[in-house]
Design an enzyme around this catalytic site. Sequence first.
Site, short mmCIF file in Angstrom:
data_model
loop_
_atom_site.label_atom_id
_atom_site.label_comp_id
_atom_site.label_asym_id
_atom_site.label_seq_id
_atom_site.Cartn_x
_atom_site.Cartn_y
_atom_site.Cartn_z
N ILE A 168 12.20 0.09 -0.41
CA ILE A 168 12.51 1.52 -0.30
C ILE A 168 12.46 2.03 1.13
O ILE A 168 12.77 3.19 1.39
CB ILE A 168 11.55 2.39 -1.18
N GLY A 169 12.06 1.22 2.05
CA GLY A 169 12.03 1.70 3.43
C GLY A 169 11.65 0.61 4.39
O GLY A 169 11.11 -0.42 4.00
N SER A 208 6.89 -2.34 9.71
CA SER A 208 6.62 -2.70 8.31
C SER A 208 7.85 -2.57 7.44
O SER A 208 8.85 -1.97 7.81
CB SER A 208 5.54 -1.77 7.77
N GLU A 209 7.70 -3.14 6.27
CA GLU A 209 8.71 -3.03 5.23
C GLU A 209 8.02 -2.39 4.03
O GLU A 209 6.88 -2.76 3.72
CB GLU A 209 9.17 -4.44 4.88
N LYS A 245 3.33 -1.22 1.54
CA LYS A 245 3.78 -1.34 2.93
C LYS A 245 3.26 -2.66 3.49
O LYS A 245 2.05 -2.84 3.63
CB LYS A 245 3.23 -0.14 3.71
N ASP A 291 3.26 11.03 16.51
CA ASP A 291 4.62 10.63 16.14
C ASP A 291 5.12 11.45 14.95
O ASP A 291 5.62 10.89 13.96
CB ASP A 291 4.67 9.13 15.85
N1 LIG Z 1 4.23 5.92 0.37
C1 LIG Z 1 5.55 5.85 0.50
N2 LIG Z 1 6.37 6.24 -0.51
C2 LIG Z 1 7.71 6.17 -0.37
N3 LIG Z 1 8.35 5.76 0.75
C3 LIG Z 1 7.59 5.38 1.79
C4 LIG Z 1 6.15 5.38 1.73
N4 LIG Z 1 5.67 4.96 2.92
C5 LIG Z 1 6.74 4.69 3.68
N5 LIG Z 1 7.89 4.93 3.01
C6 LIG Z 1 9.27 4.76 3.53
O1 LIG Z 1 9.31 3.68 4.43
C7 LIG Z 1 9.70 4.15 5.74
C8 LIG Z 1 8.95 3.36 6.80
O2 LIG Z 1 7.56 3.59 6.64
P1 LIG Z 1 6.59 3.79 7.89
O3 LIG Z 1 7.10 4.90 8.78
O4 LIG Z 1 5.20 3.96 7.39
O5 LIG Z 1 6.79 2.38 8.59
P2 LIG Z 1 6.53 1.98 10.09
O6 LIG Z 1 6.84 0.54 10.23
O7 LIG Z 1 5.16 2.42 10.46
O8 LIG Z 1 7.63 2.87 10.80
P3 LIG Z 1 7.80 3.38 12.31
O9 LIG Z 1 9.06 2.71 12.79
O10 LIG Z 1 7.97 4.88 12.19
O11 LIG Z 1 6.58 3.00 13.07
C9 LIG Z 1 9.40 5.65 5.74
O12 LIG Z 1 10.24 6.38 6.63
C10 LIG Z 1 9.67 6.03 4.30
O13 LIG Z 1 11.04 6.29 4.10
#
Ligand SMILES: Nc1ncnc2c1ncn2[C@@H]1O[C@H](COP(=O)(O)OP(=O)(O)OP(=O)(O)O)[C@@H](O)[C@H]1O
Length: 428
Positions: A28-29, A34-35, A51, A140
């Site tokens: 989903i993201g 992370s994934e 995550k 951020d």
């Molecule tokens: N609890 C959640 N429920 C639904 N979607 C989520 C959740 N956590 C994260 N996501 C989705 O996954 C995407 C990436 O998550 P996140 O920003 O935590 O990852 P990251 O690797 O820390 O990203 P960044 O590049 O901002 O550092 C978010 O923008 C969101 O769309």
Amino acid sequence: MSLERNSPRSERRTPSLSHRDYRTIRKIGEGTFSEVMKVQSLRDGKHYACKTMKQPIESDKDTGTLSLICELMEMNIYEFIKGTVRCVCCVEVLHTEVNVSCVPPPGRQCPLAESKVKHYMFQLCRSLDHMHSHGIFHRDVKPENILIKNDVLKLADFGSCRSIFSRPPHTEYISTRWYRAPECLLTDGHYSQKMDVWSAGCVFFEILSLSPLFPGRNELDQVNKIHDVLGTPDITLLQKFKQSRAMRFDFPPRKGCGISHLIPQCSAAALSLLHLMLTYDPEERISARAALQHPCFRDLRMSERKAASLRKAIGAVEGESSGIPASVDQLWRIARQGRRQHLKHAGDPFSRRNASHFPLELPKLNVVVPTPSIPYPVSSFPALTGSHRGSLPAISKKCHPRLTKPKEEPHRFKSYYMPPLERRPDEC
Ligand SMILES: Nc1ncnc2c1ncn2[C@@H]1O[C@H](COP(=O)(O)OP(=O)(O)OP(=O)(O)O)[C@@H](O)[C@H]1O
């Protein structure tokens, strides 16, 4: 949420969860670090967001991948602004009305009602105030890091946060460019929690107008975009910034077009708050706490107060009458249905008189700050190890090379690198 080091000792303390306890449904993201997958717990059948950090953990004792199980949210605010939902079969985001095939999202056509935007901003300001009052700033804040479900906003991704008591200079290259405050752009790391308020102001504008306020292509263009709208700041402020900047800069004085010019339909109250949040000088910029007291949020504050007294009254009569809603959720549902529950008579708290005046209960913003007591959760499982107790937080910690160096914990933010946002111009 808590994560356990997957060692025999911690297993004795709490039964740890493994990848075998969850069924992966779909991705989903994805972020830089992370994934995120939608998963289903085989224990309680509920859906969660999982995550998983891209960076594997390697240490003398434990190796593996760190995964965090979080509350599952609907989407992030960027997707929300675009009027999109995730495709059921892949991570591509689609327009809300399309849910079976992958087609490019047409984007949201209609601006949101200002009352709704205020409701969101009230929650965001509250989350910032909560963080700041607990000694942390986020660093951020951007639409992608604000998650939404049933009109409830949750601030996510605390991977960049820092103590407000740490002394500047901080890491220079922090926060995503479009949402980066002037003091982050023009000083060598002399910024504070007010940078979050600037970013929130940019988000405020973006939710109102459905397009980013300062979509700079690089750092210099970012400063120019800010000056295009706000004008160059007072010379004394530039001098102040210059004192903490090794690199020279000069900006010929010019007037900006003004924010109101860009959103002519915006109410005076919302515009006034936007100006205060987007004040160039961080010392003059409104704090998250003061923003919550701004007239822009007067109705929301009143609704909250009414709801609080209603809850109190219900608490007083609870048990005396059957059918009384026990939870805030139930109250919220009743409020949304517009049913006035008058409590003039304690024995009859839910008569239908004055049905139109039922106080509106705001959904609660749950902000979870990182748990300092979790040192360096490490898993020996290759895929997933985590456990949770009680309610799940909305956010999770970011995987980072620092995870492999536990001894450097106090300095871990120093080496942080925040990549710039690279949305294509047609995605604005
Ligand atoms: N609890 C959640 N429920 C639904 N979607 C989520 C959740 N956590 C994260 N996501 C989705 O996954 C995407 C990436 O998550 P996140 O920003 O935590 O990852 P990251 O690797 O820390 O990203 P960044 O590049 O901002 O550092 C978010 O923008 C969101 O769309």
